[in-house]
Scaffold this active site. Sequence first.
Site, short mmCIF file in Angstrom:
data_model
loop_
_atom_site.label_atom_id
_atom_site.label_comp_id
_atom_site.label_asym_id
_atom_site.label_seq_id
_atom_site.Cartn_x
_atom_site.Cartn_y
_atom_site.Cartn_z
N SER A 50 -12.84 22.13 -1.19
CA SER A 50 -13.42 21.46 -0.03
C SER A 50 -13.34 19.95 -0.19
O SER A 50 -13.77 19.39 -1.20
CB SER A 50 -14.87 21.93 0.16
N LYS A 51 -12.74 19.36 0.82
CA LYS A 51 -12.57 17.90 0.82
C LYS A 51 -13.94 17.22 0.76
O LYS A 51 -14.13 16.22 0.08
CB LYS A 51 -11.79 17.54 2.09
#
Length: 484
Positions: free
Chosen positions: A252-253
């Site tokens: 997840s960014k």
Amino acid sequence: MEIRTRFAPSPTGYMHIGNLRTALYEYLIAKSKGGKFILRIEDTDQGRLVEGATDVIYNTLKITGLHHDEGPDVGGDYGPYIQSQRMGMYLQYALDLVEKGQAYYCFCTKERLEGLKTSNQKGDAFARYDRHCLSLSKEEIQANLDAKIPYVIRQKMPTEGTTTFHDVVYGDITVDNSELDDQILIKADGFPTYNFANVVDDHLMQITHVVRGSEYLSSTPKYNLLYDAFGWDAPTYVHLPPVMRDAQHKLSKRHGDKSFEDLLEEGYLTEAIVNYIALLGWSPSDNTEIFSLKELEEKFDISGLSKSPSIFDIKKLTWMNSKYLEAMDFDKFYSLAEPRLRSAIKNTSLDLKKIATLIQKRLETLNDIPRLVDFFDTLPDYSTELYIHKKMKTTEEIALSSLEACVPVLEQLPQWEETSIHDAMMNLVAELGIKNGQLLWPIRTALSGEPTSPGGAIELADILGKEESLRRIHIGIEKLKQLQ
Ligand code: GLU
């Protein structure tokens, strides 16, 4: 039938690793079968729009070589390829479903719908619509329309039985129809919901394979029922398991995991990233690991997709990256390395190509370059302990006498080039009756000031030049003398 796949990103401003993998698999499914790969920008969620975000998409596809056959920037027969430019098309399709008895007008007010939520026994935010408007008569509907009462159009879901669809990766998936909500197709503002636009677009663009993240699996029965309602053929579904950071967490960014752009900035090569990503959920029958995009186009087969989530392993990518750097044609490598060499080495008299040759096979990423070549620019302060090397059979005393012995020889060299330096040093070794390493290790150490360096004594001396090499050797002599 021609295979047509589409990459349908919502522009977010960066390219997730998972999204790039989706694009790659879409591309490979099409190209491995001589089909077409299409780019459609799904930008209808205006609240999430980010300036310049579509350029990130174009740019990623361009540099990775995932060339699309149709899309907003290249045209095609099924445009427009930007969803926000298609807004006028959807209502007629919803009306067509109303006509067929597969969808219906709903005039319920917000208040009524809110009331449904609160009266929902579970008390959770989601409550299925109670089909209040399904029973309106033709006349009532017309009267409401004439009175311009706001409405949405809902899909009429079956209430009994089950819906089954087949997914290439996950197999047959069955849901109870009674669990399905009469989803909204057209919102009160006249625009389509995301799900509806997605299905209509895929049909109109004659998409044969839909590849997307497994988070869409739960919506797929609804998509499938829409195809059925229209009497259209549903595409082949290929849902991909998430790419994981570790056994528990998705990449997840937002939680700091790297996007494609981040990896490029960290000195990873596009080709290595694409190769690595191809293997995050797919494996070839022969377990090969290094593939060019062309080779992937030939080898890719949908049957090699796996439903177990894969973990993004930066170490593996780094290894792969070093393999790509190692195998790269020198001119290409130099073009990538040169800007980094220039910013690390201010001394313009040094031959950067020679330095590039020395480092090419020692890099894991391009960002290793400054660290490896810094010493060419400025000799670091170092401890004389670096002169002690067991295998080279050197001590600080031996190092001092070797350095002192090489000074007059190097000073008198008429030509400063690798072969003459080499020959002079070999003669000196013979003359002193010592081992090669007992002369060369101290010189290498004096020239680099580092425990290891790309290149040995002779290469470093050649690159640094006579004056600088002798200056550094003198520094070494001084350091070693201080010990006495
Ligand atoms: N626009 C969606 C996304 O970016 C794609 C959904 C799909 O491929 O159907 O997640």
